[in-house]
Motif scaffolding. Structure first.
Motif, PDB file in Angstrom:
ATOM      1  N   HIS A  69      -9.248   2.120   1.954  1.00  0.00           N
ATOM      2  CA  HIS A  69      -8.147   2.741   1.213  1.00  0.00           C
ATOM      3  C   HIS A  69      -8.061   4.230   1.530  1.00  0.00           C
ATOM      4  O   HIS A  69      -6.971   4.775   1.755  1.00  0.00           O
ATOM      5  CB  HIS A  69      -8.341   2.521  -0.282  1.00  0.00           C
ATOM      6  CG  HIS A  69      -7.282   3.169  -1.125  1.00  0.00           C
ATOM      7  ND1 HIS A  69      -6.030   2.618  -1.304  1.00  0.00           N
ATOM      8  CD2 HIS A  69      -7.279   4.340  -1.828  1.00  0.00           C
ATOM      9  CE1 HIS A  69      -5.307   3.408  -2.079  1.00  0.00           C
ATOM     10  NE2 HIS A  69      -6.052   4.454  -2.415  1.00  0.00           N
ATOM     11  N   GLU A  76     -13.637  -1.770   0.724  1.00  0.00           N
ATOM     12  CA  GLU A  76     -12.220  -1.545   0.431  1.00  0.00           C
ATOM     13  C   GLU A  76     -11.946  -0.104   0.035  1.00  0.00           C
ATOM     14  O   GLU A  76     -10.909   0.457   0.390  1.00  0.00           O
ATOM     15  CB  GLU A  76     -11.761  -2.501  -0.661  1.00  0.00           C
ATOM     16  CG  GLU A  76     -10.326  -2.276  -1.137  1.00  0.00           C
ATOM     17  CD  GLU A  76      -9.299  -2.328  -0.009  1.00  0.00           C
ATOM     18  OE1 GLU A  76      -8.284  -1.602  -0.094  1.00  0.00           O
ATOM     19  OE2 GLU A  76      -9.519  -3.097   0.956  1.00  0.00           O
ATOM     20  N   ARG A 132       0.831  -1.209   0.000  1.00  0.00           N
ATOM     21  CA  ARG A 132       0.000   0.000   0.000  1.00  0.00           C
ATOM     22  C   ARG A 132       0.865   1.260   0.000  1.00  0.00           C
ATOM     23  O   ARG A 132       0.530   2.267  -0.642  1.00  0.00           O
ATOM     24  CB  ARG A 132      -0.925   0.004   1.213  1.00  0.00           C
ATOM     25  CG  ARG A 132      -2.084   0.970   1.084  1.00  0.00           C
ATOM     26  CD  ARG A 132      -3.005   0.894   2.276  1.00  0.00           C
ATOM     27  NE  ARG A 132      -3.721  -0.356   2.367  1.00  0.00           N
ATOM     28  CZ  ARG A 132      -4.890  -0.612   1.772  1.00  0.00           C
ATOM     29  NH1 ARG A 132      -5.440   0.305   0.994  1.00  0.00           N
ATOM     30  NH2 ARG A 132      -5.492  -1.770   1.938  1.00  0.00           N
TER      31      ARG A 132
END
Length: 268
Positions: free
Chosen positions: A142, A138, A89
């Motif tokens: 994020h 998600e 990430r």
């Protein structure tokens, strides 16, 4: 022990337990951003010991040994929101950042942000999601992690040296590393990884350098450190055995008496 972990996603969790204490020795695969809701934590690294309480926010860098001891306090469980800042990430994040990011030597110390209002607000905003059924979408996860990284970079101009370091541990001097980290009760495979060696290479190099097995050397060094804390620092055996790498007090007492000929309580 009443220990519970609730995951919103694999990278965002809420941990809670209310037993006397919980101790673990670990190396985190990812950077860990932690916000304490209640309880206390003591984190012991090779060169420093940290204490954290309710409201504190801190970042634990990846790939560094640490002993973590968590305590409930004032009738409240030890409770914390934890966010994993994974290498994947972070690589995605920095691929979109304009300009040059700061680089430097590999950082080992824990970064303490106290109760910074921006970080507190970001992490506290996750609490309602833990109270809802189902997982966090998600796209929202994020956004939350991206927000946290952006805030870290805003309040700490040097944090890129930590977050943007994507290198794996390289081969390091075995004597220096082991003398600094012997009190951490980790599998030999992990010691090998952190020194840039396979398990077989670690064992071979260790025997060649120290002329003994890793386990014998580790036990000897931990007992010597325990003796110092007991005799020079006037600590109690119950306060020492966890810090020097033993799992339980009875095992520590047996090993200490076998080494020195008297019980650890008499070393004071």
């Amino acid at each position: 022990m009443d220990f519970q972990i609730q995951y919103l996603t694999p990278d965002i969790k809420l941990s809670s337990y209310d037993d006397k204490l919980f101790k673990t020795e670990t190396v985190f695969e990812y950077h860990m951003l932690v916000w304490f809701i209640s309880g206390e934590t003591r984190i012991i690294q090779a060169d420093k010991t940290y204490g954290f309480k309710a409201g504190d926010i801190f970042l634990i860098p990846r790939n560094h040994l640490a002993t973590i001891i968590n305590y409930p306090k004032d009738g409240l469980p030890h409770k914390a929101v934890v966010m994993h800042l994974t290498t994947e990430r972070l690589k995605d994040f920095y691929s979109t950042v304009d300009g040059q990011r700061k680089t430097g030597h590999r950082e080992t110390s824990i970064h303490h942000f106290s109760s910074h209002p921006l970080l507190s607000s970001c992490l506290a905003s996750l609490i309602p999601y833990f109270e809802m059924e189902g997982t966090l979408p998600e796209n929202i996860a994020h956004l939350k992690i991206t927000e946290a990284i952006s805030i870290l970079r805003e309040i700490d101009p040097d944090i890129d040296c930590v977050l943007a370091d994507f290198d794996e541990p390289g081969k390091v001097d075995l004597i220096s590393f082991m003398e600094k980290n012997y009190m951490f009760n980790m599998p030999l495979e992990r010691f090998g990884y952190l020194t840039g060696r396979s398990l077989s290479t670690f064992n071979r190099d260790f025997r060649r350098i120290f002329q003994t097995t890793p386990q014998r050397w580790l036990t000897q060094k931990r007992l010597e450190l325990a003796y110092y804390h007991l005799s020079e620092k006037n600590k109690k055996p119950s306060d020492v055995f966890l810090e020097v790498g033993f799992e339980d007090l009875s095992h520590f007492s047996h090993a200490f008496k076998k080494q020195y000929g008297f019980a650890p309580s008499l070393a004071r």
